[in-house]
Write a protein that holds these residues in place. Structure first.
Motif, PDB file in Angstrom:
ATOM      1  N   SER A 266       0.828  -1.206   0.000  1.00 47.48           N
ATOM      2  CA  SER A 266       0.000   0.000   0.000  1.00 47.48           C
ATOM      3  C   SER A 266       0.865   1.260   0.000  1.00 47.48           C
ATOM      4  O   SER A 266       0.429   2.319  -0.449  1.00 47.48           O
ATOM      5  CB  SER A 266      -0.944   0.002   1.208  1.00 47.48           C
ATOM      6  OG  SER A 266      -0.214   0.100   2.424  1.00 47.48           O
ATOM      7  N   LYS A 267       2.079   1.136   0.515  1.00 50.53           N
ATOM      8  CA  LYS A 267       3.003   2.278   0.508  1.00 50.53           C
ATOM      9  C   LYS A 267       3.476   2.596  -0.910  1.00 50.53           C
ATOM     10  O   LYS A 267       3.919   3.713  -1.181  1.00 50.53           O
ATOM     11  CB  LYS A 267       4.210   1.986   1.403  1.00 50.53           C
ATOM     12  CG  LYS A 267       3.841   1.759   2.875  1.00 50.53           C
ATOM     13  CD  LYS A 267       5.069   1.433   3.694  1.00 50.53           C
ATOM     14  CE  LYS A 267       4.722   1.204   5.150  1.00 50.53           C
ATOM     15  NZ  LYS A 267       5.923   0.867   5.966  1.00 50.53           N
ATOM     16  N   LYS A 268       3.406   1.591  -1.780  1.00 53.12           N
ATOM     17  CA  LYS A 268       3.838   1.781  -3.164  1.00 53.12           C
ATOM     18  C   LYS A 268       2.677   2.196  -4.072  1.00 53.12           C
ATOM     19  O   LYS A 268       2.905   2.605  -5.206  1.00 53.12           O
ATOM     20  CB  LYS A 268       4.446   0.482  -3.710  1.00 53.12           C
ATOM     21  CG  LYS A 268       5.481  -0.172  -2.805  1.00 53.12           C
ATOM     22  CD  LYS A 268       6.747   0.643  -2.719  1.00 53.12           C
ATOM     23  CE  LYS A 268       7.793  -0.082  -1.854  1.00 53.12           C
ATOM     24  NZ  LYS A 268       9.047   0.703  -1.759  1.00 53.12           N
ATOM     25  N   SER A 269       1.458   2.067  -3.569  1.00 50.68           N
ATOM     26  CA  SER A 269       0.291   2.331  -4.394  1.00 50.68           C
ATOM     27  C   SER A 269      -0.066   3.814  -4.392  1.00 50.68           C
ATOM     28  O   SER A 269       0.159   4.525  -3.411  1.00 50.68           O
ATOM     29  CB  SER A 269      -0.905   1.517  -3.887  1.00 50.68           C
ATOM     30  OG  SER A 269      -2.069   1.828  -4.609  1.00 50.68           O
ATOM     31  N   MET A 270      -0.655   4.244  -5.496  1.00 50.31           N
ATOM     32  CA  MET A 270      -1.120   5.620  -5.615  1.00 50.31           C
ATOM     33  C   MET A 270      -2.543   5.774  -5.065  1.00 50.31           C
ATOM     34  O   MET A 270      -3.038   6.889  -4.928  1.00 50.31           O
ATOM     35  CB  MET A 270      -1.096   6.059  -7.085  1.00 50.31           C
ATOM     36  CG  MET A 270       0.272   5.961  -7.751  1.00 50.31           C
ATOM     37  SD  MET A 270       1.458   7.155  -7.094  1.00 50.31           S
ATOM     38  CE  MET A 270       0.760   8.681  -7.732  1.00 50.31           C
ATOM     39  N   GLU A 271      -3.195   4.656  -4.754  1.00 52.81           N
ATOM     40  CA  GLU A 271      -4.576   4.699  -4.286  1.00 52.81           C
ATOM     41  C   GLU A 271      -4.633   5.009  -2.795  1.00 52.81           C
ATOM     42  O   GLU A 271      -3.727   4.641  -2.046  1.00 52.81           O
ATOM     43  CB  GLU A 271      -5.263   3.353  -4.558  1.00 52.81           C
ATOM     44  CG  GLU A 271      -5.183   2.885  -5.998  1.00 52.81           C
ATOM     45  CD  GLU A 271      -5.735   3.909  -6.964  1.00 52.81           C
ATOM     46  OE1 GLU A 271      -6.823   4.456  -6.687  1.00 52.81           O
ATOM     47  OE2 GLU A 271      -5.082   4.166  -8.000  1.00 52.81           O
ATOM     48  N   PRO A 272      -5.699   5.682  -2.336  1.00 50.04           N
ATOM     49  CA  PRO A 272      -5.852   5.964  -0.900  1.00 50.04           C
ATOM     50  C   PRO A 272      -5.861   4.674  -0.089  1.00 50.04           C
ATOM     51  O   PRO A 272      -6.521   3.696  -0.460  1.00 50.04           O
ATOM     52  CB  PRO A 272      -7.211   6.665  -0.831  1.00 50.04           C
ATOM     53  CG  PRO A 272      -7.417   7.231  -2.194  1.00 50.04           C
ATOM     54  CD  PRO A 272      -6.784   6.255  -3.144  1.00 50.04           C
TER      55      PRO A 272
ATOM     56  N   MET B  16      -7.491  -4.696  -8.552  1.00 47.68           N
ATOM     57  CA  MET B  16      -7.369  -6.057  -9.056  1.00 47.68           C
ATOM     58  C   MET B  16      -5.914  -6.523  -9.044  1.00 47.68           C
ATOM     59  O   MET B  16      -5.615  -7.682  -8.761  1.00 47.68           O
ATOM     60  CB  MET B  16      -7.935  -6.145 -10.482  1.00 47.68           C
ATOM     61  CG  MET B  16      -9.438  -5.993 -10.573  1.00 47.68           C
ATOM     62  SD  MET B  16     -10.296  -7.383  -9.801  1.00 47.68           S
ATOM     63  CE  MET B  16     -12.008  -6.936 -10.185  1.00 47.68           C
ATOM     64  N   ASN B  17      -5.000  -5.613  -9.346  1.00 46.26           N
ATOM     65  CA  ASN B  17      -3.578  -5.964  -9.333  1.00 46.26           C
ATOM     66  C   ASN B  17      -3.125  -6.350  -7.934  1.00 46.26           C
ATOM     67  O   ASN B  17      -2.359  -7.309  -7.751  1.00 46.26           O
ATOM     68  CB  ASN B  17      -2.746  -4.802  -9.858  1.00 46.26           C
ATOM     69  CG  ASN B  17      -2.771  -4.708 -11.378  1.00 46.26           C
ATOM     70  OD1 ASN B  17      -3.364  -5.551 -12.053  1.00 46.26           O
ATOM     71  ND2 ASN B  17      -2.145  -3.682 -11.921  1.00 46.26           N
ATOM     72  N   ILE B  18      -3.571  -5.598  -6.944  1.00 45.30           N
ATOM     73  CA  ILE B  18      -3.205  -5.927  -5.562  1.00 45.30           C
ATOM     74  C   ILE B  18      -3.812  -7.265  -5.167  1.00 45.30           C
ATOM     75  O   ILE B  18      -3.170  -8.083  -4.489  1.00 45.30           O
ATOM     76  CB  ILE B  18      -3.659  -4.803  -4.612  1.00 45.30           C
ATOM     77  CG1 ILE B  18      -2.776  -3.562  -4.832  1.00 45.30           C
ATOM     78  CG2 ILE B  18      -3.598  -5.244  -3.155  1.00 45.30           C
ATOM     79  CD1 ILE B  18      -3.169  -2.358  -4.034  1.00 45.30           C
ATOM     80  N   LEU B  19      -5.040  -7.512  -5.603  1.00 44.01           N
ATOM     81  CA  LEU B  19      -5.681  -8.801  -5.332  1.00 44.01           C
ATOM     82  C   LEU B  19      -4.875  -9.944  -5.951  1.00 44.01           C
ATOM     83  O   LEU B  19      -4.740 -11.013  -5.353  1.00 44.01           O
ATOM     84  CB  LEU B  19      -7.096  -8.787  -5.905  1.00 44.01           C
ATOM     85  CG  LEU B  19      -8.132  -9.736  -5.286  1.00 44.01           C
ATOM     86  CD1 LEU B  19      -8.315  -9.432  -3.811  1.00 44.01           C
ATOM     87  CD2 LEU B  19      -9.457  -9.618  -6.021  1.00 44.01           C
TER      88      LEU B  19
END
Length: 268
Positions: free
Chosen positions: A31-37, A122-125
């Protein structure tokens, strides 16, 4: 109370819980690498877990529905209450494909309702599922509900009578079996590292779910030949999971064709 505590100490429950906890630890890392909240990420994964639980049970019921109907025809339910008790009992098992599709459907629904771009979630999933799968397959092996063909070579698994699950593994006692579930757990670990690498390198550039889904489907199609339990359902010459795996591969090929054409059109 003692029965409830013993169910919590069931090896499948323990490994499944461990899989969920490790998956959330991985989620916290990526989640630290993601741009999503981050709040949206955690909310989507919780919804995916609900979809996983429902989908796993629903798919199990669908696979075993013919047998349930035959039993009901032979011995009709005396009341609506008894009917639903027997229905829930028929859906008490779990299927991995059902859980996967349920999680995908739940994530897609959440993204549609809250107007979120689907691919990052979906990618994280796709990263989390293989590591969860690894723990689940270890649990299956320890519980004895799923087992391999008769085999006495290296790494063979021997089950004694204490591992018998009535109606699911009546034939495993006193026979050594091929370690098919640990083998799938190993491939799950390999897929996890592949998906994690692709995610950290590309993030949103590739639809990772349509890389994971056909990769897992190929593995599952092949290792089904090494399984001997009938709890997974047998449809004609193949198991239910093999038919689902073939359908998943076909859908993935169709999607990739569409994805490539769309990407090429955007360059024009």
């Amino acid at each position: 109370m003692s029965e409830y505590l013993s169910s919590l100490l069931n090896p499948y429950f323990l490994t499944d819980t461990a899989g969920v906890l490790v998956s959330f630890a991985v989620l916290f890392f990526i989640s630290k690498k993601s741009m999503e909240p981050r709040r949206q990420l955690y909310f989507s994964i919780i919804c995916a877990l609900i979809g996983l639980f429902l989908g796993a049970h629903i798919m199990y019921l669908i696979i075993h529905l013919p047998g349930f109907i035959r039993e009901l025809a032979a011995e009709p339910a005396s009341s609506a209450g008894e009917f639903f008790i027997r229905l829930f009992s028929a859906a008490s098992g779990l299927t991995y494909f059902g859980g996967l599709f349920g999680a995908i459907a739940a994530t897609a629904l959440v993204c549609r309702i809250f107007r979120m771009y689907r691919r990052p979630y979906m990618n994280i999933l796709a990263v989390l599922f293989p590591i969860y799968q690894m723990f689940g397959r270890i649990g299956c092996s320890l519980a004895g509900c799923c087992y391999g063909i008769e085999y006495s070579g290296p790494l063979a698994i021997y089950y004694d009578a204490s591992y018998i699950v009535p109606g699911a593994s009546d034939n495993i006692a006193d026979l050594s079996r091929f370690p098919v579930q640990p083998l799938e757990a190993f491939f799950g670990l390999v897929l996890f590292f592949v998906m994690l690498y692709l995610y950290l390198k590309n993030r949103e550039a590739l639809p990772l779910m349509f890389i994971y889904l056909p990769a897992y489907s190929v593995i599952r199609f092949l290792d089904e030949f090494l399984r001997a339990d009938e709890i997974r359902g047998i449809w004609g010459p193949l198991s239910a999971s093999q038919w689902i795996a073939l359908a998943s591969i076909a859908v993935s090929v169709i999607f990739w064709t569409y994805f490539k054409r769309k990407k090429e059109a955007s360059r024009i």
